[in-house]
Each structure stands twice: as structure tokens, then as C-alpha cells.
Design a protein around this motif. Structure first.
Motif, PDB file in Angstrom:
ATOM      1  N   PRO A 137       0.836  -1.202   0.000  1.00  0.00           N
ATOM      2  CA  PRO A 137       0.000   0.000   0.000  1.00  0.00           C
ATOM      3  C   PRO A 137       0.873   1.255   0.000  1.00  0.00           C
ATOM      4  CG  PRO A 137       0.021  -0.992   2.174  1.00  0.00           C
ATOM      5  CD  PRO A 137       0.751  -1.928   1.251  1.00  0.00           C
ATOM      6  N   ALA A 138       0.327   2.309  -0.535  1.00  0.00           N
ATOM      7  CA  ALA A 138       1.066   3.571  -0.596  1.00  0.00           C
ATOM      8  C   ALA A 138       1.296   4.089   0.815  1.00  0.00           C
ATOM      9  CB  ALA A 138       0.286   4.599  -1.407  1.00  0.00           C
ATOM     10  N   ALA A 139       2.476   4.611   1.045  1.00  0.00           N
ATOM     11  CA  ALA A 139       2.800   5.142   2.360  1.00  0.00           C
ATOM     12  C   ALA A 139       2.018   6.432   2.591  1.00  0.00           C
ATOM     13  CB  ALA A 139       4.297   5.405   2.457  1.00  0.00           C
ATOM     14  N   LYS A 140       1.644   6.662   3.826  1.00  0.00           N
ATOM     15  CA  LYS A 140       0.897   7.863   4.188  1.00  0.00           C
ATOM     16  C   LYS A 140       1.828   9.063   4.054  1.00  0.00           C
ATOM     17  CE  LYS A 140      -2.090   9.546   7.847  1.00  0.00           C
ATOM     18  NZ  LYS A 140      -2.610   9.276   9.182  1.00  0.00           N
ATOM     19  N   PRO A 141       1.403  10.098   3.348  1.00  0.00           N
ATOM     20  CA  PRO A 141       2.287  11.254   3.175  1.00  0.00           C
ATOM     21  C   PRO A 141       2.534  11.966   4.506  1.00  0.00           C
ATOM     22  CG  PRO A 141       0.123  11.704   2.234  1.00  0.00           C
ATOM     23  CD  PRO A 141       0.132  10.269   2.663  1.00  0.00           C
ATOM     24  N   SER A 142       3.700  12.560   4.610  1.00  0.00           N
ATOM     25  CA  SER A 142       4.050  13.268   5.845  1.00  0.00           C
ATOM     26  C   SER A 142       3.260  14.580   5.937  1.00  0.00           C
ATOM     27  CB  SER A 142       5.547  13.567   5.859  1.00  0.00           C
ATOM     28  OG  SER A 142       5.854  14.515   4.855  1.00  0.00           O
ATOM     29  N   THR A 145       4.374  17.129   3.404  1.00  0.00           N
ATOM     30  CA  THR A 145       3.890  16.854   2.055  1.00  0.00           C
ATOM     31  C   THR A 145       2.425  17.222   1.929  1.00  0.00           C
ATOM     32  OG1 THR A 145       5.441  15.012   1.972  1.00  0.00           O
ATOM     33  CG2 THR A 145       3.746  15.054   0.297  1.00  0.00           C
ATOM     34  N   ARG A 146       1.629  16.893   2.964  1.00  0.00           N
ATOM     35  CA  ARG A 146       0.200  17.221   2.920  1.00  0.00           C
ATOM     36  C   ARG A 146      -0.021  18.730   2.872  1.00  0.00           C
ATOM     37  NH1 ARG A 146      -0.080  13.047   6.900  1.00  0.00           N
ATOM     38  NH2 ARG A 146      -0.231  14.629   8.510  1.00  0.00           N
TER      39      ARG A 146
END
Length: 172
Positions: A137-142, A145-146
Motif C-alpha cells: 500500500p502507498a505510504a501515508k504522506p508526511s 507533504t500534505r
């Protein structure tokens, strides 16, 4: 003035006298200690001198681990076939395994099975790597980044004249 040899001889004589006095006093001290032990009914365990109970157990406290050692050494993962020495795989490697290019030859029992399976799976590394990447799964953006993405979206909305609603308030 005294010579060095004379002073050394005097020191030796005084040390002998001190040892004789210590032995004499020791007899009376031992007698006193025995009397106190008998009066109070103390045991070696009560004094922390061995026996089945230690002072830490008697007071209900945990005993501290010896300095520089862990409470549990762990299960051995590698064995030297020549000497039979083992190593858990943690910490500094012993001399017999340091120069080994492939440590799998030293694996013990159950630890050897996953290594053999890993060798078999290396036959098709490209397909396996693609499958892992696709399934991951795609890593949760920091947070950084958000916030950058939000700012970019706001700038794009401002250029187009669109209305963006953020937390219930319309912004243009």
C-alpha cells in the motif's frame, strides 16, 4: 638519615605486627558476631550470605542484572561446525563467522529452513519484486507533504477563480 633498605625492613616489620594484631582482634570480632547471630536467631540467608533466599527476595525487590549483560541471551541461530560454539545473530559477531561471505552455512535447524526458501525464491527476483511493489500500500504522506499539496491546490483554485470550501468557510 635512614637508608632505603632500612625503611623497607621497618615497613616489613610493621606489616607483620599489623597482621598479628588483626588476627588477635579478629578472634574477638568473630566471637561477638556469633553471639549476636545466636541471640537474634539469624541465618546465612538473612545476612545475604548465600542459602536459598537472598536479601533481594526477602525484601521483595528484584535483583539487578550484572553490569554489561542482558537478562536473556536469546536462542542461538548460528553454530560453528568445528568447535560447536553458537551465536544468536545479535551483537558483535564471533571470530569464526566474521570472515564468512554466506552465513547461511552456519544456520542451526529451524533457522536454516527460511534461508533455503529464500534461496529458492531468488530464482525469479524481478517478478517477485514487481509483485511486492504492486501489493504494497502507498505510504501515508508526511505532514509537510500534505501541507504542500494543500497550498498547491489553493494556488490553483485562486488562479482559476474557483471557490474552495475548507472547514465550512468559503474561500476564493
Amino acid at each position: 638519615m635512614k637508608t632505603y633498605q632500612a625503611v623497607r625492613a621497618e615497613i616489613a616489620k610493621l606489616e607483620k605486627q599489623a597482621e598479628d594484631l588483626r588476627r588477635q582482634e579478629l578472634k574477638s570480632v568473630i566471637a561477638q558476631v556469633r553471639q549476636v547471630i545466636a541471640d537474634y536467631g539469624l541465618t546465612a540467608a538473612d545476612l545475604g550470605l548465600g542459602g536459598s533466599r537472598t536479601r533481594a527476595v526477602a525484601t521483595g525487590r528484584k535483583r539487578a542484572a550484572p553490569a554489561g549483560r542482558r537478562a536473556s541471551a536469546g536462542v542461538a541461530k548460528y553454530r560453528d561446525p568445528k568447535t560447536g560454539q553458537t551465536w544468536t545473530g545479535h551483537g558483535r559477531p564471533p571470530a569464526w563467522i566474521v570472515s564468512a561471505k554466506d552465513r547461511n552455512a552456519f544456520l542451526i535447524g529451524d533457522a536454516a529452513a527460511p534461508a533455503k526458501a529464500a534461496k529458492k525464491s531468488k530464482a525469479k527476483p524481478a517478478r517477485a519484486a514487481k509483485a511486492v511493489k504492486a501489493a504494497k500500500p502507498a505510504a501515508k504522506p508526511s505532514a509537510k507533504t500534505r501541507s504542500a499539496a494543500r497550498a498547491k491546490k489553493a494556488r490553483a483554485a485562486a488562479k482559476s477563480g474557483a471557490v474552495e470550501i475548507e472547514s465550512g468557510v468559503a474561500a476564493q
